[in-house]
Design a protein around this motif. Sequence first.
Motif, mmCIF file in Angstrom:
data_model
loop_
_atom_site.group_PDB
_atom_site.id
_atom_site.type_symbol
_atom_site.label_atom_id
_atom_site.label_comp_id
_atom_site.label_asym_id
_atom_site.label_seq_id
_atom_site.Cartn_x
_atom_site.Cartn_y
_atom_site.Cartn_z
ATOM 1 N N TRP A 97 18.412 5.310 -12.411
ATOM 2 C CA TRP A 97 17.732 6.436 -13.050
ATOM 3 C C TRP A 97 17.483 6.122 -14.514
ATOM 4 O O TRP A 97 18.340 5.586 -15.201
ATOM 5 C CB TRP A 97 18.578 7.695 -12.924
ATOM 6 N N HIS A 98 16.299 6.478 -14.978
ATOM 7 C CA HIS A 98 15.906 6.313 -16.381
ATOM 8 C C HIS A 98 15.388 7.665 -16.844
ATOM 9 O O HIS A 98 14.182 7.912 -16.832
ATOM 10 C CB HIS A 98 14.808 5.249 -16.523
ATOM 11 N N GLY A 99 16.297 8.543 -17.239
ATOM 12 C CA GLY A 99 15.881 9.898 -17.582
ATOM 13 C C GLY A 99 15.436 10.629 -16.326
ATOM 14 O O GLY A 99 16.199 10.794 -15.392
ATOM 15 N N ARG A 100 14.167 11.008 -16.274
ATOM 16 C CA ARG A 100 13.642 11.738 -15.115
ATOM 17 C C ARG A 100 12.965 10.819 -14.105
ATOM 18 O O ARG A 100 12.542 11.265 -13.053
ATOM 19 C CB ARG A 100 12.663 12.798 -15.601
ATOM 20 N N SER A 101 12.834 9.554 -14.421
ATOM 21 C CA SER A 101 12.219 8.619 -13.483
ATOM 22 C C SER A 101 13.280 7.674 -12.925
ATOM 23 O O SER A 101 14.386 7.601 -13.431
ATOM 24 C CB SER A 101 11.096 7.830 -14.167
ATOM 25 N N LYS A 102 12.910 6.964 -11.876
ATOM 26 C CA LYS A 102 13.858 6.026 -11.276
ATOM 27 C C LYS A 102 13.137 4.766 -10.847
ATOM 28 O O LYS A 102 11.926 4.758 -10.636
ATOM 29 C CB LYS A 102 14.588 6.661 -10.096
ATOM 30 N N SER A 103 13.894 3.670 -10.766
ATOM 31 C CA SER A 103 13.357 2.395 -10.289
ATOM 32 C C SER A 103 14.235 1.911 -9.141
ATOM 33 O O SER A 103 15.397 2.307 -9.009
ATOM 34 C CB SER A 103 13.310 1.364 -11.419
ATOM 35 N N VAL A 140 9.140 0.059 -7.545
ATOM 36 C CA VAL A 140 9.958 -1.018 -6.969
ATOM 37 C C VAL A 140 9.897 -2.209 -7.915
ATOM 38 O O VAL A 140 8.838 -2.780 -8.139
ATOM 39 C CB VAL A 140 9.468 -1.398 -5.556
ATOM 40 N N LYS A 141 11.050 -2.564 -8.498
ATOM 41 C CA LYS A 141 11.123 -3.648 -9.480
ATOM 42 C C LYS A 141 11.142 -5.023 -8.827
ATOM 43 O O LYS A 141 10.637 -5.979 -9.397
ATOM 44 C CB LYS A 141 12.367 -3.486 -10.359
ATOM 45 N N SER A 142 11.773 -5.151 -7.653
ATOM 46 C CA SER A 142 11.804 -6.444 -6.955
ATOM 47 C C SER A 142 12.250 -6.245 -5.515
ATOM 48 O O SER A 142 12.847 -5.224 -5.169
ATOM 49 C CB SER A 142 12.727 -7.439 -7.665
ATOM 50 N N ILE A 143 11.938 -7.252 -4.696
ATOM 51 C CA ILE A 143 12.415 -7.326 -3.317
ATOM 52 C C ILE A 143 13.092 -8.685 -3.190
ATOM 53 O O ILE A 143 12.487 -9.709 -3.498
ATOM 54 C CB ILE A 143 11.256 -7.208 -2.311
ATOM 55 N N SER A 144 14.349 -8.679 -2.762
ATOM 56 C CA SER A 144 15.067 -9.949 -2.694
ATOM 57 C C SER A 144 15.793 -10.107 -1.367
ATOM 58 O O SER A 144 16.042 -9.139 -0.655
ATOM 59 C CB SER A 144 16.062 -10.072 -3.852
ATOM 60 N N PRO A 165 0.811 -1.226 0.000
ATOM 61 C CA PRO A 165 0.000 0.000 0.000
ATOM 62 C C PRO A 165 0.846 1.278 0.000
ATOM 63 O O PRO A 165 0.519 2.243 -0.684
ATOM 64 C CB PRO A 165 -0.830 -0.114 1.286
ATOM 65 N N ILE A 166 1.956 1.270 0.730
ATOM 66 C CA ILE A 166 2.842 2.432 0.761
ATOM 67 C C ILE A 166 3.517 2.609 -0.596
ATOM 68 O O ILE A 166 3.589 3.714 -1.136
ATOM 69 C CB ILE A 166 3.896 2.278 1.880
ATOM 70 N N ILE A 167 4.007 1.516 -1.161
ATOM 71 C CA ILE A 167 4.673 1.565 -2.465
ATOM 72 C C ILE A 167 3.734 2.127 -3.522
ATOM 73 O O ILE A 167 4.117 2.991 -4.319
ATOM 74 C CB ILE A 167 5.183 0.156 -2.856
ATOM 75 N N GLN A 168 2.498 1.668 -3.513
ATOM 76 C CA GLN A 168 1.539 2.125 -4.530
ATOM 77 C C GLN A 168 1.121 3.563 -4.302
ATOM 78 O O GLN A 168 1.062 4.348 -5.249
ATOM 79 C CB GLN A 168 0.312 1.217 -4.536
ATOM 80 N N ARG A 169 0.814 3.924 -3.077
ATOM 81 C CA ARG A 169 0.327 5.282 -2.822
ATOM 82 C C ARG A 169 1.416 6.329 -3.024
ATOM 83 O O ARG A 169 1.119 7.458 -3.406
ATOM 84 C CB ARG A 169 -0.281 5.370 -1.433
ATOM 85 N N HIS A 228 14.776 5.593 1.158
ATOM 86 C CA HIS A 228 15.767 5.953 0.144
ATOM 87 C C HIS A 228 15.127 6.224 -1.219
ATOM 88 O O HIS A 228 15.761 6.808 -2.092
ATOM 89 C CB HIS A 228 16.832 4.868 0.018
ATOM 90 N N CYS A 229 13.898 5.787 -1.430
ATOM 91 C CA CYS A 229 13.191 6.123 -2.678
ATOM 92 C C CYS A 229 12.972 7.625 -2.774
ATOM 93 O O CYS A 229 12.845 8.169 -3.877
ATOM 94 C CB CYS A 229 11.833 5.406 -2.748
ATOM 95 N N VAL A 230 12.943 8.300 -1.629
ATOM 96 C CA VAL A 230 12.710 9.743 -1.596
ATOM 97 C C VAL A 230 13.995 10.494 -1.285
ATOM 98 O O VAL A 230 14.319 11.479 -1.939
ATOM 99 C CB VAL A 230 11.635 10.095 -0.535
ATOM 100 N N HIS A 231 14.742 10.025 -0.284
ATOM 101 C CA HIS A 231 15.848 10.817 0.259
ATOM 102 C C HIS A 231 17.233 10.447 -0.246
ATOM 103 O O HIS A 231 18.193 11.100 0.127
ATOM 104 C CB HIS A 231 15.823 10.746 1.791
ATOM 105 N N GLY A 232 17.367 9.434 -1.076
ATOM 106 C CA GLY A 232 18.670 9.093 -1.647
ATOM 107 C C GLY A 232 19.612 8.465 -0.652
ATOM 108 O O GLY A 232 19.220 8.000 0.416
#
Length: 146
Positions: free
Chosen positions: A100-106, A62-66, A53-57, A138-142
């Motif tokens: 990073w993929h241009g202006r987006s990130k995964s 997020v490509k994977s969790i391992s 729910p957090i990831i979606q909202r 880290h998705c937000v704050h690096g």
Amino acid sequence: MNDNAALVHDPLVTAYCQPVNPTNKVPLHIIPSLLSEKVCKDTLDRVHREFLPIIQRRKFNVKSISELCCCGDGLDHLPKRRRKLRKMPNNVLGYNMTRWHGRSKSHTIHLRLRNPNNHNQLFSWEDVAGTMAHELSHCVHGPHNA
């Protein structure tokens, strides 16, 4: 008035607790050669279920969790995967590989589920969930040094 009843009618709580889209499943990868494979799979399933729910909202890509271990991570054990093994020091409980993929990130998130000195000893759910929350930040704050 019952405090729990007040929470149920709070619009913020109600909006946050809406069901998520189950088709937006993040791939999960464990290290199959280690003991307690089913317990680790169940732990990653719970991480996915509780953090989706957090990831979606937040619209995190997020490509994977391992699983992360001293012998590599869950992605290293995928068939036909040519990839350099990524080994982390024993004091690292997880990491978020951001691309990073241009202006987006995964993001590819790796979580340590086992004690690196004893693979039979698993970390508690609280430790794993805390690490997942930290890695999602880290998705937000690096990175730490930014």
